[in-house]
Every structure is written in C-alpha cells, then in structure tokens.
Design an enzyme around this catalytic site. Structure first.
Site, PDB file in Angstrom:
ATOM      1  N   GLU A  79      29.421  -4.820  34.212  1.00 22.23           N
ATOM      2  CA  GLU A  79      28.382  -3.825  33.984  1.00 22.23           C
ATOM      3  C   GLU A  79      27.146  -4.505  33.400  1.00 22.23           C
ATOM      4  O   GLU A  79      26.268  -3.849  32.847  1.00 22.23           O
ATOM      5  CB  GLU A  79      28.874  -2.692  33.082  1.00 22.23           C
ATOM      6  CG  GLU A  79      29.349  -3.088  31.704  1.00 22.23           C
ATOM      7  CD  GLU A  79      29.699  -1.884  30.850  1.00 22.23           C
ATOM      8  OE1 GLU A  79      28.760  -1.290  30.276  1.00 22.23           O
ATOM      9  OE2 GLU A  79      30.886  -1.526  30.764  1.00 22.23           O
ATOM     10  N   CYS A 111      33.478  -0.269  31.934  1.00 21.73           N
ATOM     11  CA  CYS A 111      34.470  -1.291  31.569  1.00 21.73           C
ATOM     12  C   CYS A 111      35.727  -1.236  32.431  1.00 21.73           C
ATOM     13  O   CYS A 111      36.637  -2.054  32.251  1.00 21.73           O
ATOM     14  CB  CYS A 111      34.866  -1.115  30.106  1.00 21.73           C
ATOM     15  SG  CYS A 111      33.481  -1.276  28.958  1.00 21.73           S
ATOM     16  N   HIS A 233      42.191  -1.136  26.828  1.00 20.43           N
ATOM     17  CA  HIS A 233      40.800  -1.575  26.795  1.00 20.43           C
ATOM     18  C   HIS A 233      40.363  -1.572  25.335  1.00 20.43           C
ATOM     19  O   HIS A 233      40.612  -0.610  24.602  1.00 20.43           O
ATOM     20  CB  HIS A 233      39.923  -0.628  27.616  1.00 20.43           C
ATOM     21  CG  HIS A 233      38.465  -0.796  27.359  1.00 20.43           C
ATOM     22  ND1 HIS A 233      37.821  -2.006  27.513  1.00 20.43           N
ATOM     23  CD2 HIS A 233      37.512   0.085  26.917  1.00 20.43           C
ATOM     24  CE1 HIS A 233      36.542  -1.868  27.194  1.00 20.43           C
ATOM     25  NE2 HIS A 233      36.338  -0.608  26.836  1.00 20.43           N
TER      26      HIS A 233
END
Length: 391
Positions: A79, A111, A233
C-alpha cells in the site's frame, strides 16, 4: 497435492528509533508506547530504501539460480506504491534476474493484499506444479511527524516462495474472508499520509476477526483447541492481542488460553522491534513465531488472521512441515535486527523529511553498511535507478 510456503525471509532497514525516546520527545509517557501499544523500537526507512529495494533485499537470499528458472509469477503486495501504473514486481523481477517469461504484477487492499497473493499463488501452483511463485509484501508505514499514528510506523518487507511440497508451511483449503465497507483507514489519491479513525479501526479489526473466525469455525467444525498457535496482522503488538482476548471466553479451557497467549507473545517478538510494515506484518509475525517459539512441532496447525482496512479480513490455516526449522534463517534474522543503528529523534525526523522530499544523503544512509543490499541510488526524470552495495 501439498502446496504452501517453501521459504520465507524478511528485510528491514538498518536504522531504528527507540520508542521511549520518541515518547519523551513528544512529551508522552513512554509507557503509552512501550506498554499501551506494545512497541519497543521502530524501523526507520532511509530514502535509499523503498518498496522495490526492500522487497528485492528480502527475496535475494531465498531465490536460487534454479528458482530464477522456475518462478512463473512475481506478486508484490503493497500500500506504499511508488507508481500508479508500473508494478514494483517488474522492477524486482529485473533486480533478481528472474527468467523473462514470468507474470509480474502488484496487488492492493491495505494490509491484506499479501494474503490473496498467496492464495492466488496456491491456485497457480495447483495447475503448474513444476513452477514457483514469489510473493513479496513490502511497505513503509508513514503517518507524519507528531501525528497520532506516528508511534505505529515502520518499514520492511517479507518475501515468500510458494511451491508444491513446501518445506515450512502446508496451506489448507479452508480460507474464509470477510468484507465490510468501512472508512477506518484510507489514503485518497494524492494524499501523502493516510487518514485514520483510530477508534473505528480497532473496532473494525476486532469485528473482522470475530466474524471471519466464527464463520471459519462453523464451516470447518474446528475449535481453538485444534491450533498450536495463532498469528495476526500486527499494526502494533497490542492490536492482535485485543482480538485474541475477545475470543478467549470463559468456556475456553485454561491450557488453551495459556498456549495461545504464549504463542502470541512469540509471534509478535520481532514486530515489537520493527513496527508496522503493513502488508508484511502478518508474515513477519509468522516468522517470529516459527523462530522464537520453543514448542512447535511438525504437523502443528497454525491459524492466521489477515486484515486490511477498508476492510477485508481472512482467517486461514496451515500445518508445519517436518524439518521446517532447518529452512529458517534464525541467526541471520537475529543479526539483521541486532546490528541495526539507533538514531536520535532529531536524525529520525531528518530521515523522514528527506524521504518526503525525495532527497538523498548516501554518505549518511549507506555509511557502514555491511550487508550486500539493493538500494535506490537516484531518481532522474521520475525514473528510479537501483544499484547494489558490497557486491
């Protein structure tokens, strides 16, 4: 056919800032950073390291001469794109010297993008078992100096080789994705830094995890007892812990709670000293788990939760392969983290401004570099020129 992650490696820039010192400079209680969000150090990206050079640096040690002939696809998840048209995968493909008849492209969904990249690679290998796919997650997380998101910045890349008969993690056909349109974190075209609704982002992350986990458990009839550990994450180490705690309810036995909590600590050890690397954060966490957890064995099931703001979440799983520890570069990764250079808050701010202004200072940023690395040498007429150091 067994398909999964055959090799995995990460790269982070050699500079970092101490979070306690950053907190003091921002007139914030250091425990807000050290304990509140769970971060000890933050990787700082010099101008000479962008998503291309970091991605190539992460991949170079796991791409053999034979691999260069077998790789049929290179996917970069990011990103932090440096071009709105040309894919960074094309440049990494060139730097690594991969055979020319490979498909190269870039993927974006905050993400999350490295996860669909891996799933796409898995489907590709199922039809072409003699080929391999190189998946790279590379990002520089930047929110601006003195911003609310500043302590959750970071930089780095993770490279993964997906193939048949993997030597590290065999992926299962059980992925469950959950999509919800929410503006928790976004960066409109032309905006230098993302826009963030911090409270909404935390809620969206946890809701995405709960929904994807609940549906996963319903479809597969699996429970937390079935997993040796879970990986998340990790925009900051306390975020995934909040999500994990939300499903460790009173009906979960104490042994499972302890096992998953200890596993989470191992899985976020590296992240604590790197910070947020966006698309690579989950996979840095996976490396941390595999390299620092003392009680994992072949056949253990690992659950993985991937999240990208905006938002898409996905829960999937894999089994550890016999001999997985032998494929990991544990000593190399420890050396990479331990041999970095701490910089002052003033120097960190100078690095940050050079990065924003596309200004190079190779005398500072490449000084005392002992690793053989790719780096961004110059930008002329909007064309980025890369070079190699110590080769």
């Amino acid at each position: 056919m067994s398909i999964g992650i055959d090799q995995i490696n990460f790269y982070v820039p050699k500079f970092y800032v101490d979070m306690a010192k950053l907190a003091e400079a921002r007139q914030v209680d250091p425990n807000k950073f050290l304990i509140g969000i769970g971060q000890t150090e933050m990787a700082v990206s010099p101008m000479s390291q962008d998503i291309v050079s970091m991605g190539a640096n992460a991949a170079q040690s796991i791409v053999t001469e034979d691999d260069k002939k077998q790789i049929g696809m290179v996917i970069v998840a990011t990103e932090s794109a440096i071009d709105s048209a040309k894919a960074s995968a094309v440049q990494i493909h060139n730097l690594l010297g991969i055979q020319p008849f490979a498909r190269c492209f870039e993927m974006k969904e905050a993400c999350y993008a490295a996860t669909p990249a891996i799933q796409m690679a898995k489907d590709y290998i199922a039809k072409r078992p003699d080929e391999k796919v190189l998946v790279i997650a590379s990002d520089t997380a930047r929110y601006g100096l003195n911003s609310g998101g500043e302590p959750t910045q970071g930089a780095g890349a993770v490279a993964m080789m997906v193939s048949q008969n993997p030597r590290i993690l065999e992926l299962n056909d059980d992925a469950v994705a959950y999509t919800e349109d929410v503006y928790d974190f976004w960066r409109p075209t032309g905006q230098p830094y993302p826009l963030v609704d911090g409270a909404l982002s935390k809620d969206a992350y946890i809701r995405s995890f709960q929904e994807s986990w609940s549906e996963y458990a319903r479809r597969t009839n699996k429970q937390l007892d079935d997993f040796a550990s879970l990986c998340f994450h990790v925009p900051f180490t306390k975020m995934g812990k909040k999500a994990l705690d939300s499903i460790l309810t009173d009906d979960i036995n104490d042994e499972t709670k302890e096992r998953l909590t200890n596993g989470y600590d191992a899985a976020t050890y590296y992240n604590r000293y790197v910070g947020n690397i966006y698309t690579g954060s989950l996979y840095l966490s996976l490396i941390s788990l595999l390299e620092t957890h003392e009680n994992l064995s072949a056949g253990d099931s690992i659950g993985l939760f991937s999240y990208g703001s905006g938002s898409v979440g996905e829960f999937f799983s894999g089994q550890l392969v016999d001999g997985f520890k032998d494929v990991l570069d544990i000593e190399g990764h420890k050396a990479l983290l331990n041999n970095r250079t701490e910089i002052s808050v003033d120097d960190y701010e100078a690095f940050f401004k050079r990065f924003d202004n596309l200004e190079f200072d190779h005398d500072v940023e490449l000084a005392d570099e002992k690793n053989e690395i790719f780096y961004l040498e110059s930008i002329n007429d909007h064309i980025r020129q890369y070079n190699t150091l110590n080769q």
